[in-house]
Design a protein around this motif. Structure first.
Motif, mmCIF file in Angstrom:
data_model
loop_
_atom_site.group_PDB
_atom_site.id
_atom_site.type_symbol
_atom_site.label_atom_id
_atom_site.label_comp_id
_atom_site.label_asym_id
_atom_site.label_seq_id
_atom_site.Cartn_x
_atom_site.Cartn_y
_atom_site.Cartn_z
ATOM 1 N N LEU A 1 -1.558 8.895 9.286
ATOM 2 C CA LEU A 1 -1.259 8.180 8.050
ATOM 3 C C LEU A 1 0.050 8.640 7.414
ATOM 4 O O LEU A 1 0.363 8.250 6.290
ATOM 5 C CB LEU A 1 -2.429 8.344 7.078
ATOM 6 C CG LEU A 1 -3.710 7.631 7.560
ATOM 7 C CD1 LEU A 1 -4.925 8.153 6.823
ATOM 8 C CD2 LEU A 1 -3.594 6.133 7.392
ATOM 9 N N SER A 2 0.807 9.447 8.138
ATOM 10 C CA SER A 2 2.092 9.896 7.601
ATOM 11 C C SER A 2 3.068 8.753 7.328
ATOM 12 O O SER A 2 3.924 8.888 6.432
ATOM 13 C CB SER A 2 2.734 10.922 8.540
ATOM 14 O OG SER A 2 2.978 10.361 9.820
ATOM 15 N N PRO A 3 2.990 7.601 8.054
ATOM 16 C CA PRO A 3 3.894 6.489 7.720
ATOM 17 C C PRO A 3 3.753 5.967 6.288
ATOM 18 O O PRO A 3 4.626 5.239 5.814
ATOM 19 C CB PRO A 3 3.521 5.414 8.747
ATOM 20 C CG PRO A 3 3.040 6.184 9.930
ATOM 21 C CD PRO A 3 2.284 7.341 9.325
ATOM 22 N N LEU A 4 2.673 6.338 5.586
ATOM 23 C CA LEU A 4 2.538 5.934 4.191
ATOM 24 C C LEU A 4 3.659 6.495 3.321
ATOM 25 O O LEU A 4 3.925 5.983 2.232
ATOM 26 C CB LEU A 4 1.184 6.388 3.640
ATOM 27 C CG LEU A 4 -0.035 5.560 4.051
ATOM 28 C CD1 LEU A 4 -1.319 6.330 3.796
ATOM 29 C CD2 LEU A 4 -0.054 4.225 3.316
ATOM 30 N N LEU A 5 4.321 7.530 3.806
ATOM 31 C CA LEU A 5 5.403 8.150 3.048
ATOM 32 C C LEU A 5 6.763 7.573 3.396
ATOM 33 O O LEU A 5 7.767 7.959 2.799
ATOM 34 C CB LEU A 5 5.400 9.662 3.294
ATOM 35 C CG LEU A 5 4.169 10.410 2.751
ATOM 36 C CD1 LEU A 5 4.188 11.863 3.205
ATOM 37 C CD2 LEU A 5 4.119 10.339 1.236
ATOM 38 N N GLN A 6 6.805 6.657 4.335
ATOM 39 C CA GLN A 6 8.067 6.025 4.703
ATOM 40 C C GLN A 6 8.445 4.969 3.668
ATOM 41 O O GLN A 6 7.594 4.503 2.893
ATOM 42 C CB GLN A 6 7.943 5.408 6.093
ATOM 43 C CG GLN A 6 7.729 6.427 7.203
ATOM 44 C CD GLN A 6 7.486 5.785 8.557
ATOM 45 O OE1 GLN A 6 7.432 4.560 8.682
ATOM 46 N NE2 GLN A 6 7.342 6.609 9.582
ATOM 47 N N LEU B 1 0.830 -1.196 0.000
ATOM 48 C CA LEU B 1 0.000 0.000 0.000
ATOM 49 C C LEU B 1 0.870 1.253 0.000
ATOM 50 O O LEU B 1 0.571 2.227 -0.706
ATOM 51 C CB LEU B 1 -0.930 -0.001 1.219
ATOM 52 C CG LEU B 1 -1.918 1.159 1.330
ATOM 53 C CD1 LEU B 1 -2.833 1.228 0.120
ATOM 54 C CD2 LEU B 1 -2.744 1.041 2.612
ATOM 55 N N LYS B 2 1.948 1.243 0.756
ATOM 56 C CA LYS B 2 2.860 2.388 0.769
ATOM 57 C C LYS B 2 3.481 2.610 -0.608
ATOM 58 O O LYS B 2 3.598 3.754 -1.063
ATOM 59 C CB LYS B 2 3.949 2.196 1.825
ATOM 60 C CG LYS B 2 3.465 2.353 3.247
ATOM 61 C CD LYS B 2 4.606 2.524 4.231
ATOM 62 C CE LYS B 2 5.374 1.244 4.428
ATOM 63 N NZ LYS B 2 6.416 1.405 5.492
ATOM 64 N N GLU B 3 3.872 1.529 -1.278
ATOM 65 C CA GLU B 3 4.468 1.690 -2.603
ATOM 66 C C GLU B 3 3.472 2.318 -3.573
ATOM 67 O O GLU B 3 3.808 3.230 -4.334
ATOM 68 C CB GLU B 3 4.966 0.360 -3.162
ATOM 69 C CG GLU B 3 5.550 0.515 -4.558
ATOM 70 C CD GLU B 3 6.349 -0.667 -5.059
ATOM 71 O OE1 GLU B 3 7.137 -0.476 -5.998
ATOM 72 O OE2 GLU B 3 6.183 -1.781 -4.519
ATOM 73 N N LEU B 4 2.230 1.850 -3.549
ATOM 74 C CA LEU B 4 1.223 2.431 -4.432
ATOM 75 C C LEU B 4 0.943 3.889 -4.067
ATOM 76 O O LEU B 4 0.846 4.753 -4.948
ATOM 77 C CB LEU B 4 -0.064 1.610 -4.372
ATOM 78 C CG LEU B 4 -0.004 0.186 -4.920
ATOM 79 C CD1 LEU B 4 -1.358 -0.489 -4.800
ATOM 80 C CD2 LEU B 4 0.474 0.162 -6.368
ATOM 81 N N PHE B 5 0.812 4.180 -2.790
ATOM 82 C CA PHE B 5 0.507 5.544 -2.347
ATOM 83 C C PHE B 5 1.575 6.528 -2.814
ATOM 84 O O PHE B 5 1.285 7.698 -3.096
ATOM 85 C CB PHE B 5 0.379 5.583 -0.825
ATOM 86 C CG PHE B 5 0.050 6.941 -0.261
ATOM 87 C CD1 PHE B 5 -1.240 7.442 -0.326
ATOM 88 C CD2 PHE B 5 1.036 7.730 0.326
ATOM 89 C CE1 PHE B 5 -1.549 8.695 0.190
ATOM 90 C CE2 PHE B 5 0.747 8.986 0.836
ATOM 91 C CZ PHE B 5 -0.546 9.463 0.770
ATOM 92 N N GLN B 6 2.806 6.070 -2.914
ATOM 93 C CA GLN B 6 3.911 6.942 -3.292
ATOM 94 C C GLN B 6 4.024 7.160 -4.797
ATOM 95 O O GLN B 6 4.867 7.934 -5.258
ATOM 96 C CB GLN B 6 5.212 6.389 -2.706
ATOM 97 C CG GLN B 6 5.246 6.499 -1.181
ATOM 98 C CD GLN B 6 6.369 5.711 -0.534
ATOM 99 O OE1 GLN B 6 7.412 5.467 -1.131
ATOM 100 N NE2 GLN B 6 6.167 5.303 0.710
#
Length: 335
Positions: free
Chosen positions: A308-313, A267-272
């Motif tokens: 939800l800031s960890p989505l950018l990690q 999910l993080k990869e897609l969000f970025q």
């Protein structure tokens, strides 16, 4: 509000849509052609259609992401309804004077009623509007994104991802249908269940499916393997709303997606990816669910969390082979 519930307390989505299609084998400027099954085919034509979406809605979010990924921004304009609506329709309250600047309407229903004066089904997003007449063309969210890939191909960006791998289309259709039933619509089947048995059944199916995908994504970068596909877009639009809304609001609370390492990294990869993250608006998402579903949240209070800031990690999925865009991995065009 639930669209329909059976006597057993199960939520059943109203799937009666306007099933017209926009196709590439009709000359631009031609009128729609009636098919034997009673639907119409409309010609692919730059500037003729306006996509109406809402950042709050997962079904509309699919179309917004796909349009941007494929580079259709310059040929299909985008109008956005606000996150709140009443029994009448989605409204354009984000625009000056609460009016869509292209269509000149306050309520989305106006575009539906211009074509079908006695239209009795849901006024839904996404939909495509014929700008020349102001009339709705289709609101079938499943076919809108598929047609963006196949019918609008001549307008795709030169490095657009091939979202439908031609040698695995049927396999992907089966996977997307399963994801739709158990996850995309599964969270609604939990949230709008009217009996304990209906809720328990939907909850068990949801988490069984998420566990399967957690395992699948431990071994491959995307749902269909090494490259992004439409299946990933459809899953993303549910996963990105999960911790902020579905976990609490729809009682899908076994755990959060952020507690499932492979789904969370995915999910993080897609969000970025800009087409995903830059079209995701958590404020509007929470406004919509907590503000519209008064039967579930009668106070209308919108929660401040989660963070939800960890989505950018860093997503940490580089160890798996693959890429969003073929050229990034030195692959030939797969179209």
């Amino acid at each position: 509000m639930p669209e329909n519930s059976s006597h057993a307390g199960e939520f059943h989505r109203d799937t009666r849509y306007i099933n017209d299609r926009i196709v590439s084998d009709l000359p631009p400027g031609s009128p729609p052609v009636l098919t034997p099954d009673g639907h119409y085919l409309w010609p692919v034509e730059s500037g003729r259609y306006r996509l109406i979406g809402a950042r709050a809605c997962p079904w509309a979010h699919r179309a917004i992401i796909t349009r941007r990924l494929l580079g259709l921004d310059s040929v299909i304009s985008l109008g956005l309804a606000g996150p709140l609506h009443d029994s009448r329709s989605w409204t354009f309250d984000l625009d000056p004077h609460h009016k869509d600047p292209v269509l000149g309407i306050h309520f989305l229903r106006d575009a539906y009623l211009r074509r079908f004066p006695d239209y009795a089904q849901g006024i839904t997003v996404p939909c495509l509007i014929d700008v020349t007449t102001g009339k709705v063309v289709t609101n079938n969210f499943q076919s809108i994104t598929e047609d963006f890939s196949f019918q609008w191909r001549k307008f795709h960006h030169h490095n657009a991802p091939q979202l439908w791998p031609k040698d695995r289309c049927e396999e992907m259709r089966e996977l997307m249908e399963w994801i739709y039933n158990t996850i995309n619509n599964g969270v609604y089947r939990c949230g709008f269940a009217q009996s304990q048995h209906a809720y328990d059944t939907a909850y068990e199916q949801l988490w069984s499916a998420l566990d399967v995908l957690e395992d699948r994504l431990s071994r491959q970068r995307f749902l269909m393997g090494s490259f992004l596909s439409e299946a990933d877009i459809r899953l993303y639009c549910t996963l990105i709303r999960f911790d902020a809304v579905y976990h609490n609001h729809f009682k899908c609370n076994r755990n959060k997606i952020s507690e499932m390492p492979h789904l969370w990294g995915y999910l993080k990869e897609l969000f970025q990816i800009p087409a995903f993250g830059e079209t995701t608006d958590f404020h509007q998402i929470k406004q919509h669910y907590y503000g519209v579903h008064s039967d579930i949240n009668p106070t209308g209070i919108i929660p401040q969390g989660p963070d939800l800031s960890p989505l950018l990690q860093p997503h940490g999925r580089e160890f798996l082979p693959g890429s969003v865009f073929p050229s990034e991995a030195g692959e030939p065009d797969r179209s």
